[in-house]
Design an enzyme around this catalytic site. Structure first.
Site, PDB file in Angstrom:
ATOM      1  N   ARG A 102      11.601  -5.319   5.063  1.00 19.11           N
ATOM      2  CA  ARG A 102      11.633  -4.140   4.886  1.00 19.11           C
ATOM      3  C   ARG A 102      12.491  -3.000   5.705  1.00 19.11           C
ATOM      4  O   ARG A 102      12.889  -3.190   6.657  1.00 19.11           O
ATOM      5  CB  ARG A 102       9.840  -3.656   5.067  1.00 19.11           C
ATOM      6  CG  ARG A 102       9.882  -2.219   5.039  1.00 19.11           C
ATOM      7  CD  ARG A 102       8.231  -1.577   5.239  1.00 19.11           C
ATOM      8  NE  ARG A 102       7.486  -2.428   6.300  1.00 19.11           N
ATOM      9  CZ  ARG A 102       6.317  -2.205   6.458  1.00 19.11           C
ATOM     10  NH1 ARG A 102       5.657  -1.732   5.884  1.00 19.11           N
ATOM     11  NH2 ARG A 102       5.725  -2.761   7.565  1.00 19.11           N
ATOM     12  N   ARG A 124      10.825  -1.310  11.213  1.00 21.81           N
ATOM     13  CA  ARG A 124       9.654  -1.086  11.968  1.00 21.81           C
ATOM     14  C   ARG A 124       9.363  -2.130  13.151  1.00 21.81           C
ATOM     15  O   ARG A 124       9.714  -3.321  13.075  1.00 21.81           O
ATOM     16  CB  ARG A 124       8.090  -1.104  11.150  1.00 21.81           C
ATOM     17  CG  ARG A 124       7.920   0.282  10.897  1.00 21.81           C
ATOM     18  CD  ARG A 124       6.766   0.459   9.901  1.00 21.81           C
ATOM     19  NE  ARG A 124       5.468  -0.411  10.223  1.00 21.81           N
ATOM     20  CZ  ARG A 124       4.482  -0.442   9.636  1.00 21.81           C
ATOM     21  NH1 ARG A 124       4.409   0.266   8.228  1.00 21.81           N
ATOM     22  NH2 ARG A 124       3.488  -1.000   9.916  1.00 21.81           N
ATOM     23  N   ARG A 153      -1.325  -9.144  12.511  1.00 20.14           N
ATOM     24  CA  ARG A 153      -1.659  -8.086  11.904  1.00 20.14           C
ATOM     25  C   ARG A 153      -2.637  -9.090  10.728  1.00 20.14           C
ATOM     26  O   ARG A 153      -3.726  -8.518  10.155  1.00 20.14           O
ATOM     27  CB  ARG A 153      -0.750  -7.386  11.292  1.00 20.14           C
ATOM     28  CG  ARG A 153       0.026  -6.158  12.504  1.00 20.14           C
ATOM     29  CD  ARG A 153       1.307  -5.798  12.251  1.00 20.14           C
ATOM     30  NE  ARG A 153       1.449  -5.225  10.898  1.00 20.14           N
ATOM     31  CZ  ARG A 153       2.726  -4.856  10.376  1.00 20.14           C
ATOM     32  NH1 ARG A 153       3.860  -5.487  10.815  1.00 20.14           N
ATOM     33  NH2 ARG A 153       2.705  -4.329   9.216  1.00 20.14           N
ATOM     34  N   ARG A 166     -10.402   0.382   7.715  1.00 18.14           N
ATOM     35  CA  ARG A 166      -9.968  -1.043   7.886  1.00 18.14           C
ATOM     36  C   ARG A 166     -11.202  -1.916   8.589  1.00 18.14           C
ATOM     37  O   ARG A 166     -11.099  -2.889   8.987  1.00 18.14           O
ATOM     38  CB  ARG A 166      -8.778  -1.410   8.719  1.00 18.14           C
ATOM     39  CG  ARG A 166      -7.895  -0.569   8.511  1.00 18.14           C
ATOM     40  CD  ARG A 166      -6.563  -1.140   9.406  1.00 18.14           C
ATOM     41  NE  ARG A 166      -5.415  -0.305   8.912  1.00 18.14           N
ATOM     42  CZ  ARG A 166      -4.100  -0.949   8.898  1.00 18.14           C
ATOM     43  NH1 ARG A 166      -3.889  -1.847   8.892  1.00 18.14           N
ATOM     44  NH2 ARG A 166      -3.178   0.159   8.636  1.00 18.14           N
ATOM     45  N   LYS A 225       0.720  -1.244  -0.024  1.00 16.68           N
ATOM     46  CA  LYS A 225       0.227  -0.013   0.071  1.00 16.68           C
ATOM     47  C   LYS A 225       0.937   1.258  -0.147  1.00 16.68           C
ATOM     48  O   LYS A 225       0.529   2.215  -0.615  1.00 16.68           O
ATOM     49  CB  LYS A 225      -0.998  -0.085   1.236  1.00 16.68           C
ATOM     50  CG  LYS A 225      -1.782  -1.396   1.302  1.00 16.68           C
ATOM     51  CD  LYS A 225      -2.790  -1.165   2.573  1.00 16.68           C
ATOM     52  CE  LYS A 225      -2.247  -1.074   3.819  1.00 16.68           C
ATOM     53  NZ  LYS A 225      -1.226  -2.343   4.256  1.00 16.68           N
TER      54      LYS A 225
END
Ligand code: AP5
Ligand code: MG
Length: 214
Positions: free
Chosen positions: A127, A160, A171, A88, A13
Site C-alpha cells: 500500500r 504507513r 492488528r 471496533r 475499507k
C-alpha cells in the site's frame, strides 16, 4: 445514508469509502485517519494514540468515543456519513447506539468486508498513500504511474509505519479477538451486508452497491 464499514486491516475499507463518498455525497469518517492527523500535528491525542498504533493495538474506547461524538455533530454529517474503522469493540458499538439515540439517528447498513488473512499481508505491504489528498494505491494491484507521486494531485506517496509484517500480524489478531464480535452485534440488529472482498476493487464496488440497493 448512514453506513458502517467493518473489516480487517487492509480489507479495503478506505478504498471503498473513497468511492462511497462520491456515490452518496457523504463524508468518510475514518478514526484511523483522524488519529494519524493528530499524530502529524503532535496534539496530545496524537501523542497518546501513537504508542498504541505503533504496536498495532487499539486506542482506548473513551478517547475514540469523544472523537466520534465531536465529529458526528459537524454540519457536513447532516445528510449522512460513512464510519470507516469504527466501532471496533463492543463498548464502542454500544456507545455509538447511545449517541445515535441522543441524535435521533440510525445506521442504515453495516458493510462487512470479508477477506482471508493470507491476502492481507500482500495488500498492506504494497500500500502507498498520498500525503496530500489521501488517495490510496497498491504497487501490485492499483499502481500509481510514478511510485513516488500521486496521480491525482502530484503529492508525495508514503508507506504507513504500521504496515510492517510484525504490526500487521498484531492488528489482525486484535481484529479477530475484538472486532469480529461487533459483526455479530450488527447481525442481531439485522443491518449487516456481507461482502466477499477477494475480487477486484471494481467488483467489490458493484457488490456493495447491489447489496445496499436491495
Ligand atoms: P486504521 O487506519 O483504520 O487501519 P486498519 O483498520 O488496520 O485498516 P487499514 O486502513 O490498514 O485498511 P483498509 O481496510 O482501509 O484498507 P485499504 O482500503 O487501505 O486504524 C489504524 C490504527 O488506528 C489501529 O490499528 C488502531 O491502533 C487505531 N484505531 C483506529 N480506529 C480505532 C478504533 N475505532 N478504536 C481503537 N483504535 C482505533 O486497502 C489496503 C491496500 O489494499 C491498499 O493498497 C489498496 O489499494 C489495496 N486494495 C484494496 N482493495 C483491494 C482489492 N480488492 N484487491 C487488491 N488490492 C486492494
Ligand atoms: Mg483504512
Amino acid at each position: 445514508m448512514r453506513l458502517l464499514i467493518i473489516g480487517p486491516p487492509g480489507g479495503g475499507k478506505g478504498t471503498q469509502s473513497k468511492f462511497l463518498i462520491d456515490y452518496f455525497q457523504i463524508p468518510q469518517i475514518s478514526t484511523g485517519d483522524i488519529l494519524r492527523e493528530n499524530i502529524k500535528n503532535k496534539t496530545s491525542l496524537g501523542i497518546e494514540a501513537k504508542q498504541f498504533m505503533d504496536l498495532g493495538k487499539l486506542v482506548s474506547d473513551s478517547l475514540i468515543m469523544n472523537m466520534i461524538k465531536k465529529r458526528l455533530n459537524d454540519t457536513d454529517c447532516n445528510n449522512g456519513y460513512i464510519l470507516d474503522g469504527f466501532p471496533r469493540t463492543i463498548p464502542q458499538a454500544k456507545g455509538l447506539d447511545k449517541l445515535l439515540q441522543e441524535m435521533n439517528q440510525k445506521i442504515d447498513h453495516a458493510i462487512v468486508m470479508n477477506v482471508p488473512d493470507n491476502l492481507i499481508v500482500q495488500r498492506l505491504s504494497n500500500r502507498r498513500t498520498c500525503k496530500s489528498c489521501g488517495t490510496l494505491y497498491n504497487l501490485l494491484f492499483d499502481p500509481p504511474s510514478n511510485i513516488k507521486k500521486c496521480d491525482r494531485c502530484g503529492g508525495d506517496l508514503y508507506q504507513r509505519s504500521d504496515d510492517n509484517p510484525k504490526t500487521i500480524k498484531q492488528r489482525l489478531s486484535i481484529y479477530h479477538e475484538q472486532t469480529k464480535p461487533v459483526i455479530n452485534y450488527y447481525e442481531d440488529q439485522n443491518i449487516t451486508k456481507l461482502i466477499d472482498s477477494t475480487g477486484t476493487i471494481d467488483e467489490i464496488k458493484q457488490s456493495i452497491i447491489k447489496s445496499i440497493s436491495n
